[in-house]
Design an enzyme around this catalytic site. Structure first.
Site, PDB file in Angstrom:
ATOM      1  CG  HIS A  50      -2.080  -0.922   1.145  1.00 53.81           C
ATOM      2  ND1 HIS A  50      -3.195  -0.666   0.384  1.00 53.81           N
ATOM      3  CD2 HIS A  50      -2.288  -2.129   1.725  1.00 53.81           C
ATOM      4  CE1 HIS A  50      -4.061  -1.679   0.501  1.00 53.81           C
ATOM      5  NE2 HIS A  50      -3.527  -2.586   1.306  1.00 53.81           N
TER       6      HIS A  50
ATOM      7  CD  GLU B 295      -6.164  -4.577  -0.251  1.00 55.03           C
ATOM      8  OE1 GLU B 295      -5.128  -5.086  -0.715  1.00 55.03           O
ATOM      9  OE2 GLU B 295      -6.226  -4.067   0.884  1.00 55.03           O
TER      10      GLU B 295
HETATM   11 CO    CO Z   1      -4.545  -4.256   1.895  1.00 55.76          CO
END
Ligand code: CO
Ligand code: PHE
Length: 294
Positions: A150, A191
């Site tokens: 991320h 994601e």
């Molecule tokens: Co994640």
């Protein structure tokens, strides 16, 4: 001991993944009311730093040709792979670029707390690292997924603004009882998102970028369905939590993603609720399949 000391130090209720009865893995008793806690960097063992390095090196070795350029350029901000990064140092660099910070959390946190942190440009990162036997696969996010997957794109100004908007949108979705629909947007972009480039599709989603096998599968395999980004279509689409995705959505640019999600979702949630759900993997008759990269 003060009379109210216990209440002050009680921490917060633990959060576990799915319906399972496995105990939570993080120490929720040390978390503040907003679910943030100390990273406690000096508690990582040499074996954990080494496991992090092996995870990092396995992923870094396959980024070329599979990850988007924005990710590849930004991954260097994580610093040397030999040590699990210190969140305070990383936050300093991140803040200079996009005014985001990373904060430690004990693990999964409730939706509202998660949305609230994103809306404040604070990205929650799990403190603990997976066990050696989870080298290839882990169900819950750990420090490697959260950081490696991320944090690099939070250095990108447009993506950084999208993440903040998502957090604010999440707080609103809670009030509208639409968190499930909004979660699908997170799943299929943050994601598991793919992005189109002149050299073919590339990955930008954290779940893909931190996965040993799905990175190649999502970009190169002929098996999964790939379709163009479409907000309502995403909100209607179910997803898999325990296997590679059967459908990936492909954006043209982060600007497209930001702009397509800027309108008020209130009427969109209403419209989507009246439409049938779409199973993962299904390509609708009027949809164009996007090719795998070669
Ligand atoms: Co994640
Ligand atoms: N525009 C959305 C709303 O009004 C908020 C949002 C922005 C949600 C970006 C997700 C991503 O609810």
């Amino acid at each position: 001991m003060l009379a109210n000391e216990k209440a002050v130090n009680q921490g917060v209720a633990p959060v576990t993944y799915g319906q399972g009865d496995r105990p939570p893995r993080g120490d929720y008793s040390a978390a503040r009311a907003d679910y943030t806690c100390e990273q406690n960097w000096s508690a990582y063992t040499a074996a954990e730093h080494d496991l992090y390095r092996r995870l990092y090196e396995r992923q870094a070795a396959q980024l070329n040709g599979l990850a988007c350029d924005e990710f590849i350029e930004a991954v260097q901000h994580l610093g040397k792979p030999e040590r699990i990064p210190r969140f305070d140092e990383l936050s300093e660099a991140l803040y200079r670029h996009t005014r985001w910070e990373v904060v430690a959390v004990p693990g999964l946190i409730p939706e509202e707390a998660f949305f609230g942190l994103l809306a404040q440009r604070r990205f929650p990162v799990t403190g603990w690292l997976r066990k050696p036997e989870e080298f290839d696969y882990i169900v819950e996010p750990d420090v490697f997924h959260d950081l490696f997957g991320h944090v690099p794109l939070l250095f990108n100004p447009v993506f950084a603004d999208y993440m903040q908007a998502y957090g604010a949108g999440g707080l609103k979705a809670s009030r509208l009882d639409a968190c499930e629909l909004l979660a699908r947007l997170y799943w299929y972009t943050v994601e598991f998102g793919l992005i189109q480039t002149p050299r073919g599709v590339r990955a930008y989603g954290a779940g893909i970028l931190s996965s040993a096998g799905e990175l190649r599968h999502s970009v190169r395999s002929a098996e999964p369905s790939r379709v163009g980004f479409d907000l309502q279509r995403i909100m209607r689409t179910r997803y898999k939590i325990d296997s590679y995705q059967a459908t990936y959505f492909v954006i043209e640019s982060f600007q497209q993603l930001f702009e397509a999600t800027a309108p008020d979702f209130t009427p969109i949630y209403r419209a989507v609720r009246d439409l049938p759900e779409i199973e993962a993997g299904v390509v609708l008759p009027d949809e164009r399949r996007i090719a795998a990269a070669d």
